[in-house]
Design a protein around this motif. Sequence first.
Motif, PDB file in Angstrom:
ATOM      1  N   GLY A 124       0.799  -1.224   0.000  1.00  0.00           N
ATOM      2  CA  GLY A 124       0.000   0.000   0.000  1.00  0.00           C
ATOM      3  C   GLY A 124       0.828   1.269   0.000  1.00  0.00           C
ATOM      4  O   GLY A 124       0.323   2.332   0.365  1.00  0.00           O
ATOM      5  N   LEU A 125       2.082   1.178  -0.446  1.00  0.00           N
ATOM      6  CA  LEU A 125       2.979   2.335  -0.426  1.00  0.00           C
ATOM      7  C   LEU A 125       3.181   2.951  -1.809  1.00  0.00           C
ATOM      8  O   LEU A 125       3.783   4.016  -1.922  1.00  0.00           O
ATOM      9  CB  LEU A 125       4.341   1.920   0.150  1.00  0.00           C
ATOM     10  CG  LEU A 125       4.312   1.405   1.596  1.00  0.00           C
ATOM     11  CD1 LEU A 125       5.653   0.791   1.961  1.00  0.00           C
ATOM     12  CD2 LEU A 125       3.944   2.516   2.558  1.00  0.00           C
ATOM     13  N   GLY A 126       2.690   2.290  -2.827  1.00  0.00           N
ATOM     14  CA  GLY A 126       2.883   2.765  -4.193  1.00  0.00           C
ATOM     15  C   GLY A 126       4.065   2.079  -4.849  1.00  0.00           C
ATOM     16  O   GLY A 126       5.050   1.738  -4.181  1.00  0.00           O
ATOM     17  N   GLU A 127       3.998   1.869  -6.165  1.00  0.00           N
ATOM     18  CA  GLU A 127       5.025   1.088  -6.832  1.00  0.00           C
ATOM     19  C   GLU A 127       6.392   1.757  -6.858  1.00  0.00           C
ATOM     20  O   GLU A 127       7.418   1.087  -7.047  1.00  0.00           O
ATOM     21  CB  GLU A 127       4.587   0.758  -8.265  1.00  0.00           C
ATOM     22  CG  GLU A 127       4.516   1.953  -9.194  1.00  0.00           C
ATOM     23  CD  GLU A 127       4.268   1.538 -10.633  1.00  0.00           C
ATOM     24  OE1 GLU A 127       4.044   0.333 -10.875  1.00  0.00           O
ATOM     25  OE2 GLU A 127       4.302   2.408 -11.518  1.00  0.00           O
ATOM     26  N   ASN A 128       6.443   3.054  -6.656  1.00  0.00           N
ATOM     27  CA  ASN A 128       7.720   3.757  -6.713  1.00  0.00           C
ATOM     28  C   ASN A 128       8.340   4.013  -5.343  1.00  0.00           C
ATOM     29  O   ASN A 128       9.368   4.686  -5.249  1.00  0.00           O
ATOM     30  CB  ASN A 128       7.552   5.085  -7.457  1.00  0.00           C
ATOM     31  CG  ASN A 128       7.214   4.895  -8.918  1.00  0.00           C
ATOM     32  OD1 ASN A 128       7.755   4.005  -9.573  1.00  0.00           O
ATOM     33  ND2 ASN A 128       6.302   5.705  -9.438  1.00  0.00           N
ATOM     34  N   PHE A 129       7.730   3.481  -4.304  1.00  0.00           N
ATOM     35  CA  PHE A 129       8.211   3.779  -2.956  1.00  0.00           C
ATOM     36  C   PHE A 129       9.609   3.219  -2.715  1.00  0.00           C
ATOM     37  O   PHE A 129      10.442   3.868  -2.071  1.00  0.00           O
ATOM     38  CB  PHE A 129       7.241   3.218  -1.913  1.00  0.00           C
ATOM     39  CG  PHE A 129       7.550   3.645  -0.507  1.00  0.00           C
ATOM     40  CD1 PHE A 129       7.099   4.859  -0.029  1.00  0.00           C
ATOM     41  CD2 PHE A 129       8.295   2.838   0.349  1.00  0.00           C
ATOM     42  CE1 PHE A 129       7.390   5.276   1.270  1.00  0.00           C
ATOM     43  CE2 PHE A 129       8.585   3.238   1.645  1.00  0.00           C
ATOM     44  CZ  PHE A 129       8.130   4.461   2.102  1.00  0.00           C
ATOM     45  N   PHE A 130       9.882   2.017  -3.210  1.00  0.00           N
ATOM     46  CA  PHE A 130      11.159   1.360  -2.944  1.00  0.00           C
ATOM     47  C   PHE A 130      12.122   1.442  -4.125  1.00  0.00           C
ATOM     48  O   PHE A 130      13.046   0.628  -4.227  1.00  0.00           O
ATOM     49  CB  PHE A 130      10.930  -0.103  -2.563  1.00  0.00           C
ATOM     50  CG  PHE A 130      10.271  -0.281  -1.221  1.00  0.00           C
ATOM     51  CD1 PHE A 130      10.820   0.252  -0.068  1.00  0.00           C
ATOM     52  CD2 PHE A 130       9.082  -0.996  -1.111  1.00  0.00           C
ATOM     53  CE1 PHE A 130      10.213   0.082   1.165  1.00  0.00           C
ATOM     54  CE2 PHE A 130       8.468  -1.173   0.115  1.00  0.00           C
ATOM     55  CZ  PHE A 130       9.030  -0.629   1.263  1.00  0.00           C
ATOM     56  N   VAL A 131      11.915   2.392  -5.026  1.00  0.00           N
ATOM     57  CA  VAL A 131      12.843   2.573  -6.143  1.00  0.00           C
ATOM     58  C   VAL A 131      13.239   4.041  -6.225  1.00  0.00           C
ATOM     59  O   VAL A 131      12.526   4.923  -5.745  1.00  0.00           O
ATOM     60  CB  VAL A 131      12.229   2.132  -7.482  1.00  0.00           C
ATOM     61  CG1 VAL A 131      11.904   0.643  -7.461  1.00  0.00           C
ATOM     62  CG2 VAL A 131      10.983   2.948  -7.824  1.00  0.00           C
ATOM     63  N   ASP A 132      14.409   4.293  -6.858  1.00  0.00           N
ATOM     64  CA  ASP A 132      14.845   5.671  -7.041  1.00  0.00           C
ATOM     65  C   ASP A 132      14.275   6.230  -8.338  1.00  0.00           C
ATOM     66  O   ASP A 132      13.482   5.569  -9.024  1.00  0.00           O
ATOM     67  CB  ASP A 132      16.369   5.770  -7.006  1.00  0.00           C
ATOM     68  CG  ASP A 132      17.048   4.953  -8.108  1.00  0.00           C
ATOM     69  OD1 ASP A 132      16.400   4.653  -9.141  1.00  0.00           O
ATOM     70  OD2 ASP A 132      18.243   4.622  -7.952  1.00  0.00           O
ATOM     71  N   LYS A 133      14.681   7.424  -8.711  1.00  0.00           N
ATOM     72  CA  LYS A 133      14.113   8.084  -9.884  1.00  0.00           C
ATOM     73  C   LYS A 133      14.448   7.361 -11.181  1.00  0.00           C
ATOM     74  O   LYS A 133      13.790   7.572 -12.203  1.00  0.00           O
ATOM     75  CB  LYS A 133      14.596   9.526  -9.957  1.00  0.00           C
ATOM     76  CG  LYS A 133      16.114   9.673 -10.109  1.00  0.00           C
ATOM     77  CD  LYS A 133      16.520  11.138 -10.138  1.00  0.00           C
ATOM     78  CE  LYS A 133      18.029  11.295 -10.295  1.00  0.00           C
ATOM     79  NZ  LYS A 133      18.423  12.725 -10.313  1.00  0.00           N
ATOM     80  N   ASN A 134      15.453   6.478 -11.129  1.00  0.00           N
ATOM     81  CA  ASN A 134      15.827   5.702 -12.306  1.00  0.00           C
ATOM     82  C   ASN A 134      15.175   4.317 -12.323  1.00  0.00           C
ATOM     83  O   ASN A 134      15.443   3.511 -13.216  1.00  0.00           O
ATOM     84  CB  ASN A 134      17.348   5.542 -12.369  1.00  0.00           C
ATOM     85  CG  ASN A 134      18.053   6.873 -12.543  1.00  0.00           C
ATOM     86  OD1 ASN A 134      17.633   7.710 -13.335  1.00  0.00           O
ATOM     87  ND2 ASN A 134      19.129   7.067 -11.788  1.00  0.00           N
ATOM     88  N   GLY A 135      14.338   4.053 -11.311  1.00  0.00           N
ATOM     89  CA  GLY A 135      13.654   2.769 -11.252  1.00  0.00           C
ATOM     90  C   GLY A 135      14.448   1.660 -10.606  1.00  0.00           C
ATOM     91  O   GLY A 135      14.033   0.496 -10.627  1.00  0.00           O
ATOM     92  N   ASN A 136      15.602   1.999 -10.009  1.00  0.00           N
ATOM     93  CA  ASN A 136      16.428   1.001  -9.339  1.00  0.00           C
ATOM     94  C   ASN A 136      16.030   0.875  -7.868  1.00  0.00           C
ATOM     95  O   ASN A 136      15.652   1.862  -7.232  1.00  0.00           O
ATOM     96  CB  ASN A 136      17.906   1.387  -9.432  1.00  0.00           C
ATOM     97  CG  ASN A 136      18.379   1.475 -10.872  1.00  0.00           C
ATOM     98  OD1 ASN A 136      18.084   0.596 -11.686  1.00  0.00           O
ATOM     99  ND2 ASN A 136      19.115   2.529 -11.189  1.00  0.00           N
TER     100      ASN A 136
END
Length: 223
Positions: free
Chosen positions: A147-159
């Motif tokens: 429930g944190l959103g798909e980008n919560f555990f990645v940086d701006k480059n998707g890593n």
Amino acid sequence: MSLKPVVRSMKDSLDGMPIHIRQLAEMFRKHGQKQNRNTAGVNDLDATDVPDALRDGWKKDSWHTPDRIVGSGKPNRPYPAEYLDADYIREHIDKFGDGATRFYRADSLNTYGPGNNGTTFVFPTSEIDNIIDQAGGDPKKLGTMLGLGENFFVDKNGNAVEIIRADFTPDEITNGNIRMPQGNEGGANAQWIPGGYLPEGIPEAVVNVSDTGTGSYTNFYVD
């Protein structure tokens, strides 16, 4: 007994209702899919009981509805005991009998500490292995499931960013230090819905945390 007719009838009856009620229907549908796909892998999720438990646990004489509760906004959302039966709340908290777990971004944990105004959302430790297995090493999927959103555990480059796992022992969450989320907590985001479950169907609760002496923190690596 097949869960499909119950899930389908509930979803169909809620399709014309406001968005947060539809989120509950979607949660029921996903539980049904999980149960049909891998019964042995979701023992701790107790998927067959969740839809009926939530439906039956909602107080019949309550004026509250899921959409009205969410729409009240912070800090005006009512206590769960106002719209959920005591048995439902007790059974939900019992899911955390083996302890509670959550995941942090390391940079956020180091900057802001483990809590938001002294509290944090957690998930049953007994279900964490199942959650990790379902995420399959994908940090975006892990963020979505929690429930944190798909980008919560990645940086701006998707890593993937560095992730910290925090485990809270049963002793650390006794004596009222674990409770049903009210939705007024600092960590309650736009995905929050009443009833103690994430939209993905994962049980959640709230515990008090401090900067020292609460929880065991370890590095968690995404494959």
